[in-house]
Write a protein that holds these residues in place. Sequence first.
Motif, short mmCIF file in Angstrom:
data_model
loop_
_atom_site.label_atom_id
_atom_site.label_comp_id
_atom_site.label_asym_id
_atom_site.label_seq_id
_atom_site.Cartn_x
_atom_site.Cartn_y
_atom_site.Cartn_z
N LEU A 1 -41.33 1.89 20.58
CA LEU A 1 -42.11 2.94 21.23
C LEU A 1 -43.58 2.92 20.86
O LEU A 1 -43.96 2.61 19.73
CB LEU A 1 -41.53 4.31 20.89
N ALA A 2 -44.40 3.27 21.84
CA ALA A 2 -45.83 3.49 21.64
C ALA A 2 -46.25 4.51 22.69
O ALA A 2 -45.41 5.01 23.45
CB ALA A 2 -46.60 2.18 21.79
N ALA A 3 -47.54 4.81 22.76
CA ALA A 3 -48.00 5.77 23.76
C ALA A 3 -48.23 5.10 25.11
O ALA A 3 -48.31 5.76 26.13
CB ALA A 3 -49.28 6.45 23.28
N PHE B 1 -36.60 6.38 28.26
CA PHE B 1 -35.60 7.46 28.36
C PHE B 1 -35.18 7.72 29.79
O PHE B 1 -34.05 8.15 30.04
CB PHE B 1 -36.24 8.73 27.77
N SER C 1 -43.39 3.28 26.44
CA SER C 1 -43.57 4.71 26.18
C SER C 1 -42.22 5.43 26.28
O SER C 1 -41.26 4.91 26.85
CB SER C 1 -44.56 5.30 27.18
N PHE C 2 -42.17 6.62 25.72
CA PHE C 2 -40.90 7.35 25.65
C PHE C 2 -40.32 7.62 27.02
O PHE C 2 -39.11 7.48 27.23
CB PHE C 2 -41.08 8.67 24.90
N ASP C 3 -41.17 7.99 27.98
CA ASP C 3 -40.63 8.31 29.31
C ASP C 3 -39.96 7.09 29.95
O ASP C 3 -38.91 7.21 30.57
CB ASP C 3 -41.72 8.90 30.23
N ALA D 1 -38.72 7.38 35.83
CA ALA D 1 -40.11 7.18 35.39
C ALA D 1 -40.48 5.70 35.48
O ALA D 1 -41.59 5.35 35.88
CB ALA D 1 -40.30 7.69 33.97
#
Lengths: 276, 276
Positions: free
Chosen positions: A151-153, A194, A189-191, A198
């Motif tokens: 994960l990262a931004a 997950f 990224s998290f979205d 997205a």
Amino acid sequence: MVNRFEAIMSRVEQNPDKKRCAVVCADGPTREAVREAETRGLIQAEFFSGDLAPMEAVRGVHAGQFDILLKGNIDTAVLLKEVVNKEYGLLTGRLISHVALLDVPRYHKLLLLTDGGMVMYPDLDQLRGILENAAGVMRRLGVELPKVACLAAVEKVHERMPETVRAAALKELQQTGEIRDCLVEGPISFDLAFDREAGRTKGYDSPVAGDADVFLVPDFVSGNLLAKSLVYGGGARFAGFLAGARAPVILTSRASSAEEKLYSIACSALVSSLSN
Amino acid sequence: MVNRFEAIMSRVEQNPDKKRCAVVCADGPTREAVREAETRGLIQAEFFSGDLAPMEAVRGVHAGQFDILLKGNIDTAVLLKEVVNKEYGLLTGRLISHVALLDVPRYHKLLLLTDGGMVMYPDLDQLRGILENAAGVMRRLGVELPKVACLAAVEKVHERMPETVRAAALKELQQTGEIRDCLVEGPISFDLAFDREAGRTKGYDSPVAGDADVFLVPDFVSGNLLAKSLVYGGGARFAGFLAGARAPVILTSRASSAEEKLYSIACSALVSSLSN
């Protein structure tokens, strides 16, 4: 919704060879969780108390008398000092890292979040150890080729964002065969990790998108915030233990519920069972 | 549950002095959100398109013709270059930071998360600017004395965990009167900031416990992960804009829904409205 921790408990219950759990300095909630776990047939427990309890319990695990170590009401540092003892501790040569298993109502399967509790600001080598521990746990839980999201931004690598550089390096280690038996994506990224939708919206194409098994965070601060937001903001149920040691070590905190300890015991028993 | 973004929209609708929004390079979802915002009487919009659109829109805000700047389908970097232009940009001398307003079903009120998008790895001075921007936004949204949680993984200060040192320093700045018109707690973990019961269990006594208005994260990576986990894992609704500039700047991404843009417009209009 599939009740996923209960599925793990069912699998553990069905194992005739009950795992043995050493319980160090049990308090009320710990005792309650252990009794419930014994009643359900998940484990057989032995209690250690008094000043020598941490050492005696760790020695017992070292000697193969126990498959799981469960911390009760003592300082984590006191127990960890025994765990890493070079003479009778639980070191295996691998990095010891924390894995959190989260049963998030809005996710379609159990997910593993790491490391939000043990290795504070990991470098690339440590991240690799964290990743390999996590993938190993997921395989023992029955996921043949775990999908790992580093994960990262953002999804692009930027030199001024070191976590994106490390995430890309982990992906490359998997692609060149240095890291095996899992599928690594990153930076992501998290979205995107997950939520499948997205990924479609952003045109992001990866088998890990929306289907990650392992959510690997850049450091323990982001991991701690993420796990707690999934529990308190997302209604997730939580189990946690240390991986990489000779046996799973459950370090639940004073604020942990008996339920959380029970899930941690069940997951530890399954991981321990299949690793032997 | 109180429908909190709708409450904000109601307040903005009731303002007879409609705020003026400069829209840069609108795409479909942007246009849809702007039309909906106009229909509801939240704003009056003007559209800028073409290569000069970013400069022209920013010049218009600089000249006081517009109260809000809304990015459509152009690179964020292109618009930001104009925003920070020293001749006609929107600099005020304050730090420019990103605020996310989150309507989390499991939280009892709207919360502000910062900075998950602008200042990447802030030092103490930058954190102070981020904090002051956030508290200012919250005050303009009607919270007289915003409660600020400076988040970390733990509540104790450890020299080897720099984010705990900075959180304690921010608390001290408020206690000595350097930071005013808000209440600062830190270091504080997410569960203690978010959940009153967790505070009781851990014996943590603070007016911010379980009631934080502002969730201040140590860096943009943890902020980005936290915001996205609340949206995707916690079902939160999201609004976001830049604070600290001459006017709110809405930088919604390609993946943002028209709904998210609408909430961002409503919150920006309220912040803008009350700051003039």
